[in-house]
Design a protein around this motif. Structure first.
Motif, short mmCIF file in Angstrom:
data_model
loop_
_atom_site.label_atom_id
_atom_site.label_comp_id
_atom_site.label_asym_id
_atom_site.label_seq_id
_atom_site.Cartn_x
_atom_site.Cartn_y
_atom_site.Cartn_z
N MET A 191 0.86 -1.32 0.01
CA MET A 191 -0.30 0.01 0.15
C MET A 191 0.91 1.22 -0.11
O MET A 191 0.53 2.15 -0.72
CB MET A 191 -0.95 0.05 1.03
N ARG A 192 2.06 1.35 0.69
CA ARG A 192 2.74 2.45 0.85
C ARG A 192 3.57 2.73 -0.39
O ARG A 192 3.60 3.88 -0.73
CB ARG A 192 3.82 2.10 1.88
N ALA A 193 3.78 1.67 -1.31
CA ALA A 193 4.31 1.84 -2.35
C ALA A 193 3.21 2.70 -3.49
O ALA A 193 3.71 3.40 -4.58
CB ALA A 193 4.77 0.63 -3.43
N LEU A 194 2.02 2.42 -3.53
CA LEU A 194 0.89 3.08 -4.18
C LEU A 194 0.44 4.62 -3.75
O LEU A 194 0.08 5.29 -4.69
CB LEU A 194 -0.08 2.28 -4.08
N LEU A 195 0.86 4.71 -2.47
CA LEU A 195 0.05 5.87 -1.78
C LEU A 195 0.41 7.13 -2.64
O LEU A 195 -0.56 7.92 -2.74
CB LEU A 195 0.25 5.92 -0.30
N VAL A 196 1.70 7.54 -2.60
CA VAL A 196 1.82 8.91 -3.09
C VAL A 196 1.59 8.99 -4.51
O VAL A 196 1.02 10.00 -5.12
CB VAL A 196 3.45 9.15 -2.92
N LEU A 197 1.87 7.87 -5.30
CA LEU A 197 1.46 8.08 -6.74
C LEU A 197 0.17 8.18 -6.89
O LEU A 197 -0.44 8.94 -7.71
CB LEU A 197 2.19 6.63 -7.32
N TYR A 198 -0.81 7.22 -6.21
CA TYR A 198 -2.03 7.37 -6.26
C TYR A 198 -2.70 8.80 -5.95
O TYR A 198 -3.59 9.40 -6.95
CB TYR A 198 -2.72 6.50 -5.16
N MET A 199 -2.05 9.47 -4.97
CA MET A 199 -2.52 11.04 -4.45
C MET A 199 -2.15 11.70 -5.46
O MET A 199 -2.98 12.92 -5.85
CB MET A 199 -1.88 11.11 -3.17
N THR A 200 -1.24 11.63 -6.45
CA THR A 200 -0.61 12.64 -7.27
C THR A 200 -1.14 12.42 -8.97
O THR A 200 -1.01 13.15 -9.54
CB THR A 200 1.05 12.64 -7.51
N THR A 201 -1.61 11.23 -8.92
CA THR A 201 -2.36 10.92 -10.32
C THR A 201 -3.62 11.68 -10.76
O THR A 201 -4.50 11.92 -9.84
CB THR A 201 -2.64 9.43 -10.48
N GLU A 202 -3.44 12.11 -11.67
CA GLU A 202 -4.79 13.19 -12.17
C GLU A 202 -6.00 12.36 -12.04
O GLU A 202 -6.09 11.26 -12.40
CB GLU A 202 -4.63 13.65 -13.63
N THR A 203 -7.12 13.16 -11.69
CA THR A 203 -8.50 12.67 -11.43
C THR A 203 -9.19 12.24 -12.93
O THR A 203 -10.08 11.30 -12.93
CB THR A 203 -9.37 13.38 -10.98
#
Length: 523
Positions: free
Chosen positions: A36-48
């Protein structure tokens, strides 16, 4: 010998069977966490909205994402303190791990849903679940071994392999799942891993009857821990003028931090003030000077922990950014040029731990048997120095970049190798050291304090990494190298008086080939 005792003394590969139950439980819990940690920042910064194959994210700025990520990773570890207190006071370590695992399953499953409320609720549940599980499962590992059993350190090293095996498996699989099925499938995979960990723990419960029980849970052949009254401890603060003044000064400084740095840091400082006050009260509560001396050494060892992780965790921040922007990641493989993803370098640490953990643990055990220097303070100080020398390779990398406009990836490989060897000298040893020195009735709490200091180190790492924008990578890497080597050397110089304050807690360790049951660490 009756059958119940046979269950209690069962061994596997020279260690209690319970070690491997906890090994696999922690492995899957760490898979879920690091996945989950590996995905967290990338998920938050990916455009909607957009064409990203992984699907829409939250569309946050990098600053917003990193701010939440920093607080999240710190709170995950800081919550180990109340998690340890709950175990000591209400549940016992064994039930705390069980309930923590259940909460983690709920948190990861919640993250698999798309509404924004699910994102926040899921993170909150994960923080609570890790806070209950993380300190108490580590304390239970120590409880599998009798006092003086030299296998304890090696047992923690084996346990540490499970942590990193989970991390390695997560970083190798979660990204591919997200690319194929989207962000929330990756979060769901982390949840599946946690379900497996919970099932392993439930299946192996019968091998853990002798550890992690409160006084109110009588078990045959069990050493039980008296519940702790933290209310009584805090009330005693008002009976000590000096300690009350210290707590008052810290409270004023916390409020000043709230005013100058914002409510987030203010709450953090208030929390640290409460913990420092609690440590003072525990020290006062200890009934012999031997216990008090050991407790002081334990608190001093936490300084090493903060410094170590404050430097080591540059791997996920400054070193990661440096790798992405300034390292030549093109590998010529059989005539074909292959670009190595930045994220793949993060797996080097876990890979090196899996390769070298048993060897490092065996090396220290052999030194102990030969009567050579191998105390915990020595190992931890040496670990800081070795890790510090890893940053010397980053200095070489930064100089090469300044001269050529790029730097070789070999410097990163050597840096991660030295960081890993340093970690193996410090982290599993620190876990074991706590179970040796902590008063048994405060064992889970002190394990929680250890993880909280690790979380504080994560926050320090972020602050240090941010300074690179003002001073440059070369200056920061050189500063970390010099500071860590100096601090490690200072602890080596004072190790003898510190060892005397432990009153021989490690002097009588010996190999115990067979045990008639198991005991918690009793002082």
């Amino acid at each position: 010998m009756d059958k119940s005792k046979m269950v209690h003394q069962r061994q596997l590969l020279g260690h209690p069977v319970g070690l491997f139950i906890l090994f696999f439980t922690e492995m899957w819990e760490r898979f879920s966490y690091y996945g989950m940690r590996a995905l967290l920042v990338l998920y938050m910064t990916t455009e909607t909205m957009g064409s990203d194959l992984r699907g829409p994210g939250l569309g946050w700025s990098e600053q917003e994402a990193l701010a939440l990520y920093g607080w999240y990773t710190m709170l995950v570890y800081v919550m180990s303190i109340p998690g340890g207190m709950i175990a000591d006071k209400l549940l016992g370590q064994k039930k705390a791990v069980l309930y923590g695992a259940i909460i983690l399953v709920a948190g990861h499953i919640t993250l698999a849903f798309t509404p924004i409320w699910a994102f926040y609720v899921g993170l909150g549940l994960i923080i609570l679940g890790v806070g209950l599980l993380k300190p108490n499962i580590s304390t239970m590992v120590g409880g599998l071994y009798k006092k003086g059993d030299i296998r304890r350190d090696k047992g923690f090293s084996i346990f540490y392999i499970g942590i990193n095996l989970g991390s390695l498996l997560a970083t190798m699989t979660v990204g591919s799942v997200v690319l194929a099925y989207g962000w929330h499938a990756g979060f769901a995979l982390a949840g599946v891993a946690m379900v497996i960990g919970l099932l392993v723990y439930l299946w192996g419960y019968k091998y853990l009857k002798h550890v992690g029980n409160l006084d109110s849970e009588p078990q045959e052949d069990t050493v039980r821990v008296e519940a702790v009254s933290y209310g009584d401890l805090y009330s005693s603060l008002f009976k000590s003028p000096l300690q009350l003044v210290i707590a008052g000064v810290l409270l004023v400084l916390s409020l000043a931090g709230w005013y100058l740095m914002g409510w987030g840091y203010g709450l953090l400082f208030l929390f640290l003030t409460a913990i420092i006050a609690l440590m003072m009260m525990i020290y006062k509560d200890l009934d012999t000077q031997v216990y008090k001396d050991r407790f002081l050494v334990l608190l001093l060892s936490f300084i090493m922990v903060v410094i170590f992780w404050g430097a080591f965790e540059q791997a996920g921040g400054l070193m990661n950014l440096y790798t992405d922007d300034k390292v030549d990641r093109v590998l010529n493989l059989f005539g074909n040029k292959v670009l190595i993803p930045t994220e793949m370098f993060q797996s080097l640490n876990a890979l090196f731990i899996i390769l070298f953990a048993t060897a490092v643990g065996g090396f220290w055990a052999k030194r102990k048997l030969k009567g050579k220097l191998s105390g915990s303070i020595f190992k931890m100080a040496l670990g800081i120095i070795i890790m510090g020398f890893g940053f010397l390779f980053m200095v070489f990398a930064a100089r090469e970049f300044n001269e050529n406009g790029t730097s070789s990836m070999i410097w990163l490989v050597f840096a991660y190798l030295f960081h890993t060897i340093g970690e193996l000298c410090l982290s599993p040893v620190a876990l074991s050291f706590i179970t040796k020195l902590a008063p048994v009735r405060y064992a889970s709490l002190m394990m929680g304090v250890y993880f909280a200091t690790s979380g504080l180190g994560n926050k320090v790492a972020g602050i240090v990494g941010e300074s690179a924008s003002n001073y440059g990578d070369l200056t920061v890497f050189m500063g970390i190298f010099i500071f860590t080597v100096v601090v490690g050397t200072l602890f080596l110089l004072i190790r003898k008086p510190l060892n005397r304050l432990t009153h021989g807690i490690e002097d009588n360790e010996n190999i115990i080939k067979e045990q008639e049951g198991f005991d918690l660490i009793k002082e």
